[in-house]
Design a protein around this motif. Structure first.
Motif, PDB file in Angstrom:
ATOM      1  N   ARG A  99       0.821  -1.221   0.000  1.00  0.00           N
ATOM      2  CA  ARG A  99       0.000   0.000   0.000  1.00  0.00           C
ATOM      3  C   ARG A  99       0.853   1.268   0.000  1.00  0.00           C
ATOM      4  N   HIS A 100       2.152   1.116   0.183  1.00  0.00           N
ATOM      5  CA  HIS A 100       3.039   2.275   0.283  1.00  0.00           C
ATOM      6  C   HIS A 100       3.213   2.918  -1.090  1.00  0.00           C
ATOM      7  N   ASP A 101       2.893   4.217  -1.176  1.00  0.00           N
ATOM      8  CA  ASP A 101       2.926   4.915  -2.466  1.00  0.00           C
ATOM      9  C   ASP A 101       4.058   5.929  -2.576  1.00  0.00           C
ATOM     10  N   GLY A 102       4.940   5.957  -1.607  1.00  0.00           N
ATOM     11  CA  GLY A 102       6.037   6.921  -1.653  1.00  0.00           C
ATOM     12  C   GLY A 102       7.119   6.494  -2.624  1.00  0.00           C
ATOM     13  N   PRO A 103       8.271   7.174  -2.599  1.00  0.00           N
ATOM     14  CA  PRO A 103       9.395   6.794  -3.465  1.00  0.00           C
ATOM     15  C   PRO A 103       9.796   5.346  -3.223  1.00  0.00           C
ATOM     16  N   LEU A 104      10.186   4.657  -4.276  1.00  0.00           N
ATOM     17  CA  LEU A 104      10.554   3.249  -4.165  1.00  0.00           C
ATOM     18  C   LEU A 104      11.720   3.100  -3.186  1.00  0.00           C
ATOM     19  N   PRO A 105      11.493   2.384  -2.065  1.00  0.00           N
ATOM     20  CA  PRO A 105      12.558   2.288  -1.071  1.00  0.00           C
ATOM     21  C   PRO A 105      13.567   1.175  -1.330  1.00  0.00           C
ATOM     22  N   GLY A 106      13.395   0.410  -2.412  1.00  0.00           N
ATOM     23  CA  GLY A 106      14.267  -0.745  -2.635  1.00  0.00           C
ATOM     24  C   GLY A 106      13.833  -1.888  -1.737  1.00  0.00           C
ATOM     25  N   PRO A 107      14.637  -2.957  -1.667  1.00  0.00           N
ATOM     26  CA  PRO A 107      14.275  -4.081  -0.797  1.00  0.00           C
ATOM     27  C   PRO A 107      14.130  -3.638   0.659  1.00  0.00           C
ATOM     28  N   ILE A 108      13.171  -4.249   1.355  1.00  0.00           N
ATOM     29  CA  ILE A 108      12.942  -3.953   2.768  1.00  0.00           C
ATOM     30  C   ILE A 108      13.001  -5.248   3.562  1.00  0.00           C
ATOM     31  N   ASN A 109      13.718  -5.222   4.691  1.00  0.00           N
ATOM     32  CA  ASN A 109      13.730  -6.352   5.614  1.00  0.00           C
ATOM     33  C   ASN A 109      12.408  -6.423   6.372  1.00  0.00           C
ATOM     34  N   LEU A 110      11.817  -7.608   6.441  1.00  0.00           N
ATOM     35  CA  LEU A 110      10.651  -7.843   7.275  1.00  0.00           C
ATOM     36  C   LEU A 110      10.948  -9.047   8.170  1.00  0.00           C
ATOM     37  N   GLY A 111      10.993  -8.815   9.448  1.00  0.00           N
ATOM     38  CA  GLY A 111      11.291  -9.876  10.405  1.00  0.00           C
ATOM     39  C   GLY A 111      11.288  -9.310  11.803  1.00  0.00           C
ATOM     40  N   ASN A 112      11.492 -10.176  12.778  1.00  0.00           N
ATOM     41  CA  ASN A 112      11.509  -9.757  14.172  1.00  0.00           C
ATOM     42  C   ASN A 112      12.960  -9.560  14.606  1.00  0.00           C
ATOM     43  N   PRO A 113      13.327  -8.374  15.082  1.00  0.00           N
ATOM     44  CA  PRO A 113      14.729  -8.121  15.419  1.00  0.00           C
ATOM     45  C   PRO A 113      15.174  -8.734  16.741  1.00  0.00           C
ATOM     46  N   ARG A 114      14.255  -9.356  17.500  1.00  0.00           N
ATOM     47  CA  ARG A 114      14.676  -9.983  18.760  1.00  0.00           C
ATOM     48  C   ARG A 114      15.330 -11.328  18.455  1.00  0.00           C
ATOM     49  N   GLU A 115      16.492 -11.545  19.025  1.00  0.00           N
ATOM     50  CA  GLU A 115      17.345 -12.673  18.654  1.00  0.00           C
ATOM     51  C   GLU A 115      17.360 -13.737  19.752  1.00  0.00           C
ATOM     52  N   PHE A 116      17.274 -14.998  19.339  1.00  0.00           N
ATOM     53  CA  PHE A 116      17.323 -16.124  20.274  1.00  0.00           C
ATOM     54  C   PHE A 116      18.326 -17.154  19.766  1.00  0.00           C
ATOM     55  N   THR A 117      18.973 -17.848  20.703  1.00  0.00           N
ATOM     56  CA  THR A 117      19.760 -19.003  20.296  1.00  0.00           C
ATOM     57  C   THR A 117      18.800 -20.162  20.036  1.00  0.00           C
ATOM     58  N   ILE A 118      19.257 -21.129  19.259  1.00  0.00           N
ATOM     59  CA  ILE A 118      18.438 -22.303  18.969  1.00  0.00           C
ATOM     60  C   ILE A 118      18.168 -23.101  20.249  1.00  0.00           C
ATOM     61  N   VAL A 119      19.115 -23.105  21.182  1.00  0.00           N
ATOM     62  CA  VAL A 119      18.892 -23.765  22.475  1.00  0.00           C
ATOM     63  C   VAL A 119      17.736 -23.101  23.223  1.00  0.00           C
ATOM     64  N   GLN A 120      17.695 -21.770  23.228  1.00  0.00           N
ATOM     65  CA  GLN A 120      16.605 -21.063  23.904  1.00  0.00           C
ATOM     66  C   GLN A 120      15.253 -21.401  23.287  1.00  0.00           C
ATOM     67  N   LEU A 121      15.212 -21.508  21.954  1.00  0.00           N
ATOM     68  CA  LEU A 121      13.968 -21.894  21.286  1.00  0.00           C
ATOM     69  C   LEU A 121      13.538 -23.288  21.729  1.00  0.00           C
ATOM     70  N   ALA A 122      14.476 -24.225  21.733  1.00  0.00           N
ATOM     71  CA  ALA A 122      14.156 -25.599  22.140  1.00  0.00           C
ATOM     72  C   ALA A 122      13.610 -25.634  23.564  1.00  0.00           C
ATOM     73  N   GLU A 123      14.214 -24.865  24.450  1.00  0.00           N
ATOM     74  CA  GLU A 123      13.764 -24.849  25.848  1.00  0.00           C
ATOM     75  C   GLU A 123      12.347 -24.291  25.965  1.00  0.00           C
ATOM     76  N   GLN A 124      12.026 -23.255  25.183  1.00  0.00           N
ATOM     77  CA  GLN A 124      10.672 -22.703  25.219  1.00  0.00           C
ATOM     78  C   GLN A 124       9.652 -23.720  24.723  1.00  0.00           C
ATOM     79  N   VAL A 125       9.973 -24.411  23.630  1.00  0.00           N
ATOM     80  CA  VAL A 125       9.053 -25.406  23.086  1.00  0.00           C
ATOM     81  C   VAL A 125       8.823 -26.532  24.089  1.00  0.00           C
ATOM     82  N   ILE A 126       9.893 -27.012  24.724  1.00  0.00           N
ATOM     83  CA  ILE A 126       9.778 -28.083  25.726  1.00  0.00           C
ATOM     84  C   ILE A 126       8.904 -27.636  26.893  1.00  0.00           C
ATOM     85  N   ASN A 127       9.094 -26.402  27.356  1.00  0.00           N
ATOM     86  CA  ASN A 127       8.316 -25.898  28.487  1.00  0.00           C
ATOM     87  C   ASN A 127       6.834 -25.768  28.150  1.00  0.00           C
TER      88      ASN A 127
END
Length: 320
Positions: free
Chosen positions: A233-261
């Motif tokens: 929907r953005h109609d301004g000047p073409l900004p080029g590629p844009i990153n879309l993602g969550n900037p909060r970072e987790f180790t894979i071990v932390q992810l595994a622990e959350q899933v197990i819990n």
């Protein structure tokens, strides 16, 4: 071309996939006519079954490596297997989907005057030596490795999109998608979130590659689709590629622990050798999306995992 204050005819390639099905749903909720195109290599009818009777939804089985002639106002090009298990199964077809698919969809956009969105990927940054990754970073990619069919295919597609814009004036949007998760992920796609959840629910050992200290940033699918729509929907000047993602970072071990819990699983954690060209760290710099689109993720990892686990629990109980 019809603009965005009314009903648009919108084509979603890869529309029966994980991301595509959520996008189709969102566009229907906004009152648009949606043409979902998929060859069902990784997408499934199950993902869009609840939409099949919708009066503004149409499903077409089609492979984007073959030209498509339809009349549409917008195109979201999401067609391409996105997990290593799937894109390495047929690497030649994967790169054809990225490159020929982009050429065919850009040709269609050029013919009908449609705005076109490309689902690119954080894999264009490869195994980065800049962290977090801004859009200005050119990446560190192995051009001849087992992941190259996807990484280089997406990089080539970005080139095509920007060249069609510069040479022909095609109205393009290129989004670099970082790790995304949520309901309707394929249970056997080999991605870390779906792997861990399925293993935990089945009581199987949870497989970590290497020491599990590599990091990822996980974005819930609803947040990502919101970014897609705002970018289109953005109609301004073409900004080029844009990153879309969550900037909060987790180790894979932390992810595994959350899933197990969350699952109350008794699954043990086991370690396997790190796959070839697996990035050590991946985190988006989303400053451009925040500034240009007013977008940032809202769903925290714990909440998103609870919703995703509920989906997989129901799926596995139904025998899928």
């Amino acid at each position: 071309m019809r603009r965005y204050n009314g009903c648009s005819q919108i084509l979603v390639t890869g529309g029966a996939g994980f991301l595509g099905s959520h996008l189709c749903e969102r566009l229907l909720q906004e009152g648009h006519q949606v043409l979902c195109v998929d060859n069902f290599f990784t997408g499934t009818r199950r993902n869009i079954e609840h939409l099949l009777d919708h009066p503004r939804f149409e499903l077409m089985r089609h492979d984007v490596t073959v030209p498509l002639i339809v009349e549409v106002d917008e195109i979201y090009n999401l067609a391409c297997p996105a997990s290593p298990v799937h894109y390495q199964h047929n690497p030649v077809q994967t790169i054809k989907t990225s490159v020929h698919g982009a050429i065919n969809m850009l040709g269609l956009a050029k013919r009908v005057g449609a705005r076109i969105f490309q689902a690119s990927t954080s894999e264009v940054y490869g195994d980065p030596d800049v962290h977090p990754q801004p859009e200005t970073y050119w990446g560190r990619v192995n051009p001849v490795g087992v992941r190259s069919c996807y990484d280089e295919g997406k990089r080539c597609a970005e080139t095509l999109f920007l060249d069609y814009h510069r040479q022909y004036g095609v109205d393009v949007r290129v989004a670099r998608i970082f790790n995304t998760y949520g309901p309707r992920m394929h249970p056997n796609d080999g991605r870390v979130v779906s792997n861990f959840i399925v293993q935990a629910l089945r009581g199987e050992p949870i497989t970590l590659y290497g020491e599990g200290l590599q990091t990822r940033s996980f974005c819930f699918v609803d947040d990502l689709v919101e970014g897609f729509v705002r970018f289109m929907r953005h109609d301004g000047p073409l900004p080029g590629p844009i990153n879309l993602g969550n900037p909060r970072e987790f180790t894979i071990v932390q992810l595994a622990e959350q899933v197990i819990n969350i699952t109350n699983s008794k699954s043990p954690i086991v370690h396997r050798p790190l796959p070839s060209d697996d990035p050590r760290q991946r985190r988006p710099d989303i400053g451009l999306a925040q500034e240009t689109l007013g977008w940032e993720p809202q769903v925290q990892l714990h909440e998103g995992l609870v919703r995703t686990i509920a989906y997989f629990d129901e799926l596995l109980r139904a025998g899928h």
